[in-house]
Design an enzyme around this catalytic site. Structure first.
Site, PDB file in Angstrom:
ATOM      1  N   GLY A 226     -26.604  -8.416  33.710  1.00 13.25           N
ATOM      2  CA  GLY A 226     -26.153  -8.230  35.088  1.00 13.25           C
ATOM      3  C   GLY A 226     -24.691  -7.852  35.285  1.00 13.25           C
ATOM      4  O   GLY A 226     -24.183  -7.926  36.400  1.00 13.25           O
ATOM      5  N   GLY A 227     -24.048  -7.398  34.218  1.00 13.39           N
ATOM      6  CA  GLY A 227     -22.628  -7.027  34.340  1.00 13.39           C
ATOM      7  C   GLY A 227     -22.373  -5.915  35.362  1.00 13.39           C
ATOM      8  O   GLY A 227     -21.408  -5.965  36.129  1.00 13.39           O
ATOM      9  N   LYS A 309     -25.491   7.155  25.448  1.00 15.73           N
ATOM     10  CA  LYS A 309     -25.131   6.511  24.173  1.00 15.73           C
ATOM     11  C   LYS A 309     -25.089   7.593  23.094  1.00 15.73           C
ATOM     12  O   LYS A 309     -25.949   8.479  23.066  1.00 15.73           O
ATOM     13  CB  LYS A 309     -26.160   5.441  23.788  1.00 15.73           C
TER      14      LYS A 309
HETATM   15  C1  LIG Z   1     -26.636  -2.344  27.394  1.00 16.61           C
HETATM   16  S1  LIG Z   1     -27.778  -3.358  28.176  1.00 16.61           S
HETATM   17  C2  LIG Z   1     -27.294  -3.323  29.836  1.00 16.61           C
HETATM   18  C3  LIG Z   1     -26.146  -4.216  30.130  1.00 16.61           C
HETATM   19  C4  LIG Z   1     -25.858  -4.300  31.606  1.00 16.61           C
HETATM   20  N1  LIG Z   1     -25.402  -3.020  32.142  1.00 16.61           N
HETATM   21  C5  LIG Z   1     -24.797  -5.328  31.893  1.00 16.61           C
HETATM   22  O1  LIG Z   1     -23.707  -4.955  32.310  1.00 16.61           O
HETATM   23  O2  LIG Z   1     -25.050  -6.513  31.731  1.00 16.61           O
HETATM   24  C6  LIG Z   1     -29.206  -2.369  28.185  1.00 16.61           C
HETATM   25  C7  LIG Z   1     -30.374  -2.982  28.927  1.00 16.61           C
HETATM   26  O3  LIG Z   1     -31.338  -1.960  29.132  1.00 16.61           O
HETATM   27  C8  LIG Z   1     -32.603  -2.566  29.109  1.00 16.61           C
HETATM   28  N2  LIG Z   1     -33.597  -1.502  28.890  1.00 16.61           N
HETATM   29  C9  LIG Z   1     -33.754  -0.709  27.806  1.00 16.61           C
HETATM   30  N3  LIG Z   1     -34.801   0.139  27.997  1.00 16.61           N
HETATM   31  C10 LIG Z   1     -35.278  -0.133  29.237  1.00 16.61           C
HETATM   32  C11 LIG Z   1     -36.333   0.403  30.012  1.00 16.61           C
HETATM   33  N4  LIG Z   1     -37.107   1.388  29.545  1.00 16.61           N
HETATM   34  N5  LIG Z   1     -36.543  -0.100  31.233  1.00 16.61           N
HETATM   35  C12 LIG Z   1     -35.771  -1.090  31.722  1.00 16.61           C
HETATM   36  N6  LIG Z   1     -34.749  -1.638  31.035  1.00 16.61           N
HETATM   37  C13 LIG Z   1     -34.516  -1.165  29.798  1.00 16.61           C
HETATM   38  C14 LIG Z   1     -32.521  -3.593  28.006  1.00 16.61           C
HETATM   39  O4  LIG Z   1     -33.488  -4.608  28.219  1.00 16.61           O
HETATM   40  C15 LIG Z   1     -31.092  -4.106  28.178  1.00 16.61           C
HETATM   41  O5  LIG Z   1     -31.066  -5.293  28.960  1.00 16.61           O
END
Ligand SMILES: C[S@@+](CC[C@H](N)C(=O)[O-])C[C@H]1O[C@@H](n2cnc3c(N)ncnc32)[C@H](O)[C@@H]1O
Length: 360
Positions: A226-227, A309
């Site tokens: 949730g950042g 990425k």
């Molecule tokens: C880098 S983290 C996000 C961090 C977030 N922006 C934060 O500030 O806390 C990437 C997130 O994308 C989610 N994710 C990856 N593929 C996904 C998808 N197809 N649908 C929904 N969420 C996805 C993962 O579960 C993970 O929690």
């Protein structure tokens, strides 16, 4: 008189090749040719122009906002070496008095590396007498003026630096090109700073009240923990957080977040009042770019900030291709947008892209 035939670009350590490929490419689009010197992990690139005056033309005409991998850009002469420890100021003044007067600001900087950090305290101390000397010579105005050029000194070690200037309307306004942001103690993850920095870099402050105002609706794809959602909630927005993971409980207790455990690629908004789409999912860049194009062409959001990425080798090419993909897709559907892309200070192996739909 020193020829100012170099462009100094600061970048993230490890991304010198990308920064060099980009400046070479974008300079050649302006018919300016030169070569970029790349030292891996040094945190900067020197682009040396073949023709006299080209570096000065480039620093004025090449839009800094369009550079993805550079944090700062200024024009400079040859490296000043062996500066006498008892008088470093005179040789610096000699260079500056030939090329600039009434500058509006002075920045004594280093690379964003461990070696750079060791020089930071020397730079801070040296700034004081240098500033005074430059003011006495009227090279620097007595009162900082944001519309005048900025003098940059870039120290490689304490007796060796590049000296030059940037234009205040075509540079990063931040010292070392890095906005200083404080990590909010109650934020769920450090990546919160990526979205905050993106707001600082992409959205002019005078438009924050309109474009980042309370009451706007936002969607956060790949939201957990949730950042990024935290940044939107902090600005009193309502957020749809899409992710299979767990959201931070404190954030959920604000009542401003609806958490959907869904696939971000399949989620479609039920309402047509979403202003912001943000997306930090870890996926192939082309897949993310395609998804963002779908949101924009369907009119599901008005502005978006997302990450690409970059685990691959050819990172500049990858970013360039994805930006072109997005431009072509939106152009085909006659969607008018403004696109900006930057590797932010808080980005690691990634870049951040901002797109705003423009009507009329
Ligand atoms: C880098 S983290 C996000 C961090 C977030 N922006 C934060 O500030 O806390 C990437 C997130 O994308 C989610 N994710 C990856 N593929 C996904 C998808 N197809 N649908 C929904 N969420 C996805 C993962 O579960 C993970 O929690």
């Amino acid at each position: 008189m020193q020829k100012l035939n170099k462009i100094i670009l600061y970048c993230r350590s490890g991304f010198e090749k990308e920064c060099a490929a980009e400046i070479t490419d974008k300079a050649s689009q302006q018919e300016i040719y030169g070569f970029a010197k790349v030292n891996e992990k040094c945190g900067y690139v020197i682009f040396q122009c073949y023709q006299d005056n080209d570096a000065q033309t480039l620093v004025k005409n090449l839009s800094f906002r369009k550079l993805v991998f550079a944090r700062q850009m200024f024009v400079a002469g040859n490296l000043l070496t062996d500066l006498p420890t008892n008088d470093r100021i005179t040789p610096i003044i000699d260079v500056l008095s030939d090329c600039i007067d009434k500058a509006g600001d002075l920045r004594v900087e280093v690379a964003d590396t461990n070696e750079g950090k060791e020089l930071a305290s020397f730079c801070r101390k040296f700034t004081v007498p240098l500033r005074q000397a430059l003011r006495n010579k009227r090279i620097l105005l007595k009162i900082a003026n944001p519309s005048r050029p900025v003098i940059h000194l870039f120290f490689i070690n304490n007796n060796c630096c590049y000296v030059g200037y940037s234009f205040s309307q075509n540079n990063s306004p931040f010292y070392m090109g890095i906005p200083r942001l404080k990590f909010p103690a109650d934020a769920p993850s450090r990546s919160t700073l990526k979205l905050e920095e993106a707001f600082h870099i992409f959205i002019p402050y005078e438009e924050w009240d309109e474009r980042l105002k309370g009451g706007l609706n936002a969607v956060d794809l790949g939201a957990c923990p949730g950042g990024w959602t935290y940044q939107l909630v902090k600005r009193n927005m309502m957020v749809y957080a899409i992710d299979n993971g767990a959201m931070n409980e404190k954030l959920m207790s604000t009542g401003q977040v609806k958490h959907y455990r869904e696939d971000g690629f399949k989620f479609t908004p039920k309402k047509h009042n979403i202003y912001w789409l943000v997306c930090d999912m870890v996926e192939k860049p082309t897949k993310i770019t395609g998804l963002i194009a779908k949101w924009l062409t369907n009119g599901w959001c008005r502005e978006t900030i997302f990450n690409l990425k970059l685990p691959m080798k050819k990172r500049y090419e990858e970013v360039k291709q994805n930006l072109q993909l997005l431009i072509d897709e939106l152009h085909n559907k006659q969607i008018n947008v403004q696109i900006q892309a930057k590797q932010l200070y808080h980005d690691r192996e990634e870049v951040t892209i901002h797109v705003q739909r423009i009507w009329g």
